[in-house]
Design a protein around this motif. Structure first.
Motif: not given
Length: 304
Positions: A181-186, A237-245
């Motif tokens: 997600p674009e707002n994820h720390p990674l 799901l990634v965009a929704a902040g549910c995890g990464i892939t």
């Protein structure tokens, strides 16, 4: 009972079993009961005077006699279908090419190749379908597709153990990336350190998928938060902040808003190949033109 007594129905059923890999899957595809499929295969084996299939816990495998029958069955069924079309007054399908592709190739390479083909060879008709790499390899062997765009992972072994070996051309080899997600720390930097992937929540796919799931080689059992067979659903799901892939780099231009695709540094390199595969025989001109369009589309994708 001589093999010349073998029915066309039995040959069609046998080809479907060879493509699907199990009697159950073939029965479902044909709208038959499994017992009806078994009877047709038994009749064909009596006509051949030899077992055609090796029954195993994970499905069926062709015997040497089965490979011979499959090769001939594909020719017979195709000729009968062509005859039926001619008798019905329908145009010949000499320019018809059947293409198989794995999911992410269908998101980028295949549409571009077909658009290019419409410009350069509009008389060629292409029908295509998505499938897992093992299923598409069986379809090539069964003669129900002419070309397949497949995924391949190290150590890049042969796609199957049948003979003769399939012709495989590497279209591209690129490193695996991670979608976050674009707002994820990674997402704060231009790459992800492999050590920072530990403890993350992953969005994974089906067991046979080779390119989208948890990062390979993690020194822990990954936490799988969600599973989906559909790559677009995973990215949403990634965009929704549910995890990464994990994603192949070629998908980067197609990701939805709210997702960043980043390379991973540190640890062993994780590369993936996209390959074009066919039976080892001369290609009719329409098939060769489709193969050329796929290669050009891949080069254009790599240039981005």
């Amino acid at each position: 009972m001589a093999f010349t007594d073998a029915s066309l129905v039995a040959l069609r059923v046998f080809r479907e079993v060879a493509e699907r890999g199990t009697l159950t899957a073939a029965a479902s595809a044909l709208g038959y009961t499994q017992s009806a499929v078994s009877r047709q295969i038994a009749a064909l084996e009596r006509a051949a005077g030899a077992p055609l299939l090796e029954r195993r816990h994970d499905g069926v495998r062709l015997t040497p006699a089965g490979r011979i029958v499959l090769r001939r069955a594909a020719d017979v069924v195709d000729q009968i279908d062509a005859t039926a079309r001619e008798l019905a007054g329908l145009p010949e399908e000499s320019g018809h090419v059947r293409l198989g592709w794995f999911a992410t190739a269908g998101a980028v390479i295949v549409p571009r190749a077909l658009a290019l083909l419409r410009e350069t060879h509009p008389a060629i008709t292409v029908t295509s379908r998505e499938g897992s790499s093992p299923a598409l390899v069986r379809a090539l062997r069964a003669g129900t597709i002419d070309l397949a765009v497949l995924a391949s992972v190290p150590p890049y072994r042969s796609l199957d153990t049948e003979t003769p070996p399939l012709r495989v051309q590497v279209l591209t080899e690129r490193s695996l990336c991670v979608a976050v997600p674009e707002n994820h720390p990674l997402a704060r930097g231009d790459y992800i350190d492999v050590a920072d992937l530990h403890g993350q929540r992953w969005i994974a796919g089906a067991a046979q998928e080779l390119q989208m799931g948890a990062w390979p080689g993690l020194a822990e059992r990954p936490v799988i938060a969600h599973t989906s067979r559909d790559w677009l659903a995973k990215l949403q799901l990634v965009a929704a902040g549910c995890g990464i892939t994990t994603v192949p780099r070629m998908l980067a231009p197609t990701v939805p808003p709210g997702v960043r695709v980043l390379p991973v540094r540190g640890g062993p390199s994780e590369n993936r190949r996209v390959v074009l595969t066919r039976l080892p025989q001369p290609m009719p001109e329409p098939v060769a033109r489709v193969a050329e369009a796929i290669r050009e589309a891949t080069l254009a994708t790599d240039a981005r």
